[in-house]
Design a protein around this motif. Structure first.
Motif, PDB file in Angstrom:
ATOM      1  N   ASN A 342       0.831  -1.210   0.000  1.00 39.21           N
ATOM      2  CA  ASN A 342       0.000   0.000   0.000  1.00 39.21           C
ATOM      3  C   ASN A 342       0.863   1.257   0.000  1.00 39.21           C
ATOM      4  O   ASN A 342       0.554   2.246  -0.671  1.00 39.21           O
ATOM      5  CB  ASN A 342      -0.918   0.016   1.224  1.00 39.21           C
ATOM      6  CG  ASN A 342      -2.017  -1.024   1.150  1.00 39.21           C
ATOM      7  OD1 ASN A 342      -2.322  -1.543   0.065  1.00 39.21           O
ATOM      8  ND2 ASN A 342      -2.612  -1.351   2.280  1.00 39.21           N
ATOM      9  N   HIS A 343       1.965   1.217   0.771  1.00 38.95           N
ATOM     10  CA  HIS A 343       2.864   2.362   0.811  1.00 38.95           C
ATOM     11  C   HIS A 343       3.503   2.593  -0.562  1.00 38.95           C
ATOM     12  O   HIS A 343       3.558   3.731  -1.049  1.00 38.95           O
ATOM     13  CB  HIS A 343       3.952   2.131   1.859  1.00 38.95           C
ATOM     14  CG  HIS A 343       5.004   3.206   1.874  1.00 38.95           C
ATOM     15  ND1 HIS A 343       4.784   4.451   2.426  1.00 38.95           N
ATOM     16  CD2 HIS A 343       6.279   3.222   1.379  1.00 38.95           C
ATOM     17  CE1 HIS A 343       5.871   5.196   2.279  1.00 38.95           C
ATOM     18  NE2 HIS A 343       6.783   4.467   1.652  1.00 38.95           N
ATOM     19  N   LYS A 344       3.979   1.525  -1.195  1.00 38.43           N
ATOM     20  CA  LYS A 344       4.572   1.654  -2.522  1.00 38.43           C
ATOM     21  C   LYS A 344       3.566   2.232  -3.516  1.00 38.43           C
ATOM     22  O   LYS A 344       3.905   3.081  -4.352  1.00 38.43           O
ATOM     23  CB  LYS A 344       5.045   0.284  -3.016  1.00 38.43           C
ATOM     24  CG  LYS A 344       6.243  -0.285  -2.286  1.00 38.43           C
ATOM     25  CD  LYS A 344       6.621  -1.637  -2.876  1.00 38.43           C
ATOM     26  CE  LYS A 344       7.835  -2.232  -2.197  1.00 38.43           C
ATOM     27  NZ  LYS A 344       8.209  -3.543  -2.767  1.00 38.43           N
ATOM     28  N   LEU A 345       2.336   1.768  -3.421  1.00 36.86           N
ATOM     29  CA  LEU A 345       1.300   2.236  -4.328  1.00 36.86           C
ATOM     30  C   LEU A 345       1.030   3.728  -4.140  1.00 36.86           C
ATOM     31  O   LEU A 345       0.886   4.471  -5.115  1.00 36.86           O
ATOM     32  CB  LEU A 345       0.017   1.428  -4.094  1.00 36.86           C
ATOM     33  CG  LEU A 345      -1.150   1.687  -5.054  1.00 36.86           C
ATOM     34  CD1 LEU A 345      -0.761   1.310  -6.482  1.00 36.86           C
ATOM     35  CD2 LEU A 345      -2.375   0.879  -4.611  1.00 36.86           C
ATOM     36  N   GLU A 346       0.975   4.195  -2.893  1.00 37.79           N
ATOM     37  CA  GLU A 346       0.730   5.612  -2.620  1.00 37.79           C
ATOM     38  C   GLU A 346       1.872   6.467  -3.156  1.00 37.79           C
ATOM     39  O   GLU A 346       1.639   7.536  -3.747  1.00 37.79           O
ATOM     40  CB  GLU A 346       0.556   5.849  -1.117  1.00 37.79           C
ATOM     41  CG  GLU A 346      -0.780   5.410  -0.573  1.00 37.79           C
ATOM     42  CD  GLU A 346      -1.953   6.091  -1.269  1.00 37.79           C
ATOM     43  OE1 GLU A 346      -1.891   7.338  -1.442  1.00 37.79           O
ATOM     44  OE2 GLU A 346      -2.902   5.394  -1.671  1.00 37.79           O
ATOM     45  N   VAL A 347       3.095   6.015  -2.957  1.00 40.33           N
ATOM     46  CA  VAL A 347       4.242   6.774  -3.466  1.00 40.33           C
ATOM     47  C   VAL A 347       4.224   6.797  -4.995  1.00 40.33           C
ATOM     48  O   VAL A 347       4.495   7.826  -5.620  1.00 40.33           O
ATOM     49  CB  VAL A 347       5.571   6.181  -2.945  1.00 40.33           C
ATOM     50  CG1 VAL A 347       6.763   6.903  -3.583  1.00 40.33           C
ATOM     51  CG2 VAL A 347       5.644   6.290  -1.424  1.00 40.33           C
ATOM     52  N   ALA A 348       3.883   5.671  -5.599  1.00 46.15           N
ATOM     53  CA  ALA A 348       3.800   5.607  -7.057  1.00 46.15           C
ATOM     54  C   ALA A 348       2.759   6.588  -7.586  1.00 46.15           C
ATOM     55  O   ALA A 348       2.992   7.274  -8.588  1.00 46.15           O
ATOM     56  CB  ALA A 348       3.472   4.181  -7.500  1.00 46.15           C
TER      57      ALA A 348
END
Length: 402
Positions: A342-348
């Protein structure tokens, strides 16, 4: 045959700002935007390194000046100027603080603080503090933000906790950091802290990271300026209030344009409200009761895009993987791996919104093992590809508010 219109006579205008500050750059950008949107022809004087130097300004053979009156030296140097002058600076609760005879374009300090305070309340916080600057003539704007903060909390029956800290300088940096850490550790938590600038917000975040205080679970931080340079220096993206600096610059240029034509705005004051808030991770407060989940999410926000695994998170927290997974399921209804994803997705999503990186570059920066894997995550979680997600977003204008 129609004759082409001749260009207007050029006026020589001095801009007295320190463009090493994002606030001043925003005002200068607004002035430039006004010139680009009109037929005004100005020959602009700025120092080559965009600094404000007053030596010899009284001998400036020009037609007008726009200047940052937050600098008391500027206010003193231009107090008796015979040229048309438009002052730009902070708003004041005491009318006597404004220059008596000049038009004055001000950032609305009360609304800046109110917007930040309301945002923290909306994040579910009930305790609040302010990180300011030492009292000085150069920092009058910071003291005005303190007054606004005190008034808001008093109206809600709360006590204002304010830490001014020390000036930023190399000899006292260690002492300043220690004092700031001690203050943060003493605050009842969870707490929302407003910093009077993004630079001070970065100090807060660094102190939290060094002392292991989870952001934003225990300390939610919001700055003022929306400074992209500051954001590039922090592991956890900082939320920030966006000042209306470009509008201030446009308004100042418009007034000076009219003054050059003979108009007079003796003592006129215009307060410019903030544009809004750039909401990022530092204020996305989600109350959780488990200290293990708090510490884990704190670690994930710092290193989630660097290929960390569940085992590394558990090692940082100091519990077994199975125990940490139990806490995550109870508190958040997901696994540790899903939280990392989820964190990676938000940063992306944040990087794609900039429109200046390819999908492959975004995948690398966010720690996805391949571009195909990032596509699969977007498909599963958002029902679209990264490119389709990007195409749905508006393209931001080249000049952003400061």
């Amino acid at each position: 045959m129609t004759r082409p219109q001749t260009a207007q006579a050029s006026h020589r205008i001095a801009l007295l700002f320190n463009a090493n500050k994002v606030y001043d750059r925003g005002v200068i950008t607004g002035i430039g935007n006004y010139l680009l949107s009109t037929r005004v022809a100005w020959d602009l004087f700025l120092e080559e390194d965009f600094r404000c130097r007053l030596n010899g300004i009284e001998r400036f053979e020009g037609d007008g000046i726009i200047a940052d009156f937050d600098d008391p030296g500027v206010a003193e140097a231009l107090g008796d100027s015979q040229l048309p002058v438009v002052a730009v600076g902070s708003s004041y609760s005491d009318p006597a603080c404004y220059p008596a005879r000049l038009p004055y374009i001000a950032t609305d300090n009360a609304k800046l603080i109110s917007l930040a305070y309301t945002h923290l309340i909306g994040a579910g916080l009930q305790r609040f503090a302010l990180y300011s600057l030492p009292e000085s003539a150069e920092n009058r704007w910071a003291q005005e933000r303190e007054l606004a903060f005190k008034a808001l909390l008093a109206a809600d029956g709360l006590q204002a906790d304010i830490h001014r800290g020390l000036p930023t300088s190399a000899p006292v940096w260690s002492q300043a950091s220690a004092q700031l850490t001690s203050w943060l550790e003493s605050l009842p938590k969870p707490v929302g802290v407003i910093a009077v600038t993004d630079a001070r917000a970065r100090h807060l975040l660094q102190a939290c990271l060094i002392s292991g205080i989870p952001v934003p679970e225990q300390v939610a931080i919001i700055g003022i300026d929306n400074d992209p340079l500051t954001r590039s220096l922090t592991r956890i993206p900082l939320s920030s209030v966006i000042q209306g600096t470009e509008e201030m610059g446009r308004t100042a240029a418009h007034l000076l344009h009219q003054m050059l034509g003979g108009a007079r705005f003796h003592g006129r004051r215009i307060l410019v409200p903030p544009v809004g808030i750039n909401v990022l991770e530092s204020t996305r407060h989600q109350p959780v009761s488990s200290p293990y989940v708090m510490r884990a999410r704190h670690y994930i926000r710092q290193y989630g895009c660097q290929g960390i695994k569940t085992e590394q998170v558990a090692d940082y927290v100091g519990v077994s993987r199975s125990s940490l997974e139990d806490h995550f399921r109870r508190e958040l209804g997901c696994t540790v791996h899903q939280e990392i994803l989820n964190h990676k997705l938000e940063v992306a999503k944040q990087l794609l919104a900039r429109h200046d990186l390819s999908s492959a570059e975004v995948a690398i920066r966010c720690g996805f093992t391949s571009l195909q894997y990032m596509y699969a995550v977007f498909r599963r979680e958002l029902d679209c590809t990264p490119r389709e997600y990007q195409e749905r977003l508006p393209v931001a204008p080249c000049a952003q508010p400061g």
